[in-house]
Write an enzyme that holds these catalytic residues in place. Structure first.
Site, PDB file in Angstrom:
ATOM      1  N   HIS A  20      -4.751  -4.907 -14.983  1.00  0.00           N
ATOM      2  CA  HIS A  20      -4.400  -4.124 -16.167  1.00  0.00           C
ATOM      3  C   HIS A  20      -3.882  -2.769 -15.725  1.00  0.00           C
ATOM      4  CE1 HIS A  20      -4.721  -2.140 -20.076  1.00  0.00           C
ATOM      5  NE2 HIS A  20      -4.642  -3.360 -20.559  1.00  0.00           N
ATOM      6  N   GLU A  71      -6.489 -11.217 -21.927  1.00  0.00           N
ATOM      7  CA  GLU A  71      -5.722 -12.431 -22.171  1.00  0.00           C
ATOM      8  C   GLU A  71      -6.421 -13.699 -21.693  1.00  0.00           C
ATOM      9  OE1 GLU A  71      -3.780 -11.741 -24.246  1.00  0.00           O
ATOM     10  OE2 GLU A  71      -1.904 -10.818 -23.646  1.00  0.00           O
TER      11      GLU A  71
END
Ligand code: ACO
Length: 396
Positions: free
Chosen positions: A275, A333
């Site tokens: 991320h 996700e």
């Protein structure tokens, strides 16, 4: 000779690797916001002051919409009013349905259909009558997004769009718009937890896109259409489909390490990991892992859930081994894929469903940008050729 545009091979676009101070704007603070606090070092996310793990599993999506747009959780009367306003705006303009029909006939990905259809919401009768009314545009968009995806999905499968019963909240109505059936409460709850979890997340790429468009004085429908385009990319909202494909490709726990190693050896990124902001586990992954655990324990394929946990553990082990300094961890996700698959959604619906939740945050940011923002216009460092002189076409 054909005109080929390959960004990697075209000399004009292959920019030299001269260093700039903030590539990808990483670490740049471009505006103040009261909407969400993303603490990348501690792995914490708060939405208007509420920890995501405290809010998302309990609130209805409409309560989160109210929180983001008005700054506080609604009273019972405010909530009833918002729910009714949204239910009244579910019907899609006829031209929108025709466009979705054409997109379905062409077999376009659902995210492309959503992007194209979102732009037609300007035709919704109430909005067409008051094009500058920001609240009308906001309500229209949140109310219509589930229907855009649902109608498209049904048309692509040879079915006509359906109107959900007005009593259903947005999450349950969305499932009805996809399937034509009222969902079980546990299914609607799992989806609602997901929508709440992804409703807002600082200055991510799609939110930033919506703010850039809004900062020019443009309209909300334009801002949301642009944001959908940004969300589509696999480095942002497009990752959960490939993340689930990866779990299916692995198939059994004992193959996890070998398959993941091969991917990393080929230079591939493991979808659902890493991320830009979080240097520890994405807190949204915890909320969705818990939602998935609860759902799969009752309704789903427990073996798939166990396999996913195994794949996650192997991926984290390998990423730590390969990138010891980068601190790559699980992002939202990975468990998005598991929750959405568990409640019966096809992978092509994962990113559009992300948009159904994130549109609440896009709009909240557009409101903030309108209220106090300044035109967003960063600078670039020129590294191209200098001092060229015009040569007529016949002499080149
Ligand atoms: N798998 C393998 N390696 C990775 C991964 C990954 N998932 N993520 C980053 N790396 C590696 C990069 O290859 C890079 O290696 P290098 O230094 O040898 O080139 C290094 O770690 C640093 O990566 P960056 O690109 O600087 O990380 P950045 O902050 O730009 O990227 C991103 C963040 C795009 C999310 C990245 O981690 C990624 O591609 N992840 C996979 C896609 C994904 O899951 N996206 C969803 C993100 S969540 C969301 O947007 C809702």
């Amino acid at each position: 000779m054909t005109l080929t545009l390959d960004a990697a091979k075209t000399p004009a676009t292959a920019v030299s690797a001269e260093p700039i101070e903030h590539p990808g704007l990483e670490g740049v603070v471009a505006a103040a916001t009261k909407l969400s606090r993303v603490d990348g070092a501690a792995g914490r996310l708060t939405l208007a002051g509420y920890a995501v793990e405290n809010l998302a599993p309990h609130a209805s999506f409409e309560e989160v919409v109210h929180l983001l747009w008005r700054g506080h959780l609604p009273t019972a009367a405010e909530l009833a009013h918002l729910k009714q306003a949204l239910a009244e705006r579910r019907e899609l303009p006829a031209a929108t349905v025709e466009l979705l029909r054409a997109a379905a006939a062409a077999g376009l990905p659902a995210m492309d259909a959503l992007r194209m259809a979102a732009g037609t919401l300007t035709l919704a009768p109430r909005l067409a009558a008051a094009p500058d009314d920001l609240e009308e545009a906001a309500l229209t968009a949140v109310a219509a997004f589930p229907g855009l995806v649902g109608a498209y999905w049904r048309l692509r499968h040879g079915q006509e769009p359906v109107t959900p019963p007005a009593k259903l909240g947005l999450a349950a109505a969305y499932l009805f718009q996809l399937t034509g059936e009222e969902p079980a409460p546990a299914t609607a709850r799992a989806l609602e937890t997901y929508l709440n979890t992804v409703s807002d997340h600082g200055f991510n790429a799609s939110t930033f896109t919506a703010r850039v468009i809004t900062s020019t004085g443009s309209d909300l429908v334009s801002a949301l259409t642009g944001a959908i385009g940004a969300l589509k990319g696999p480095l942002h909202g497009g990752a959960p489909g490939p993340a689930l494909d990866m779990v299916f490709e692995i198939g059994t726990p004992e193959r996890a390490e070998e398959v993941l190693r091969t991917k990393l050896d080929r230079g591939e990124r493991l979808m659902g990991f890493g991320h830009r902001v979080y240097r520890v586990r994405d807190p949204r992954a915890d909320v969705l892992a818990e939602a998935a655990r609860r759902f799969y324990a009752k309704e789903g394929d427990a073996e798939l859930y166990d396999l996913a946990r195994h794949v996650e553990a192997a991926a984290l082990r390998l990423l730590r081994e390969r990138k010891p300094d980068r601190k790559l961890d699980t992002n939202v996700e990975f468990y998005t894929a598991l929750v959405l698959h568990g409640i019966g959604l096809d992978t092509d619906l994962f990113t559009p469903t992300f948009a159904v939740g994130r549109v609440a945050g896009w709009i909240a940011h557009a409101l903030e940008q309108r209220a106090e923002g300044r035109l967003i216009r960063p600078s670039s460092k020129y590294v191209g050729p200098e001092g060229r002189s015009w040569v007529p076409v016949g002499e080149r």
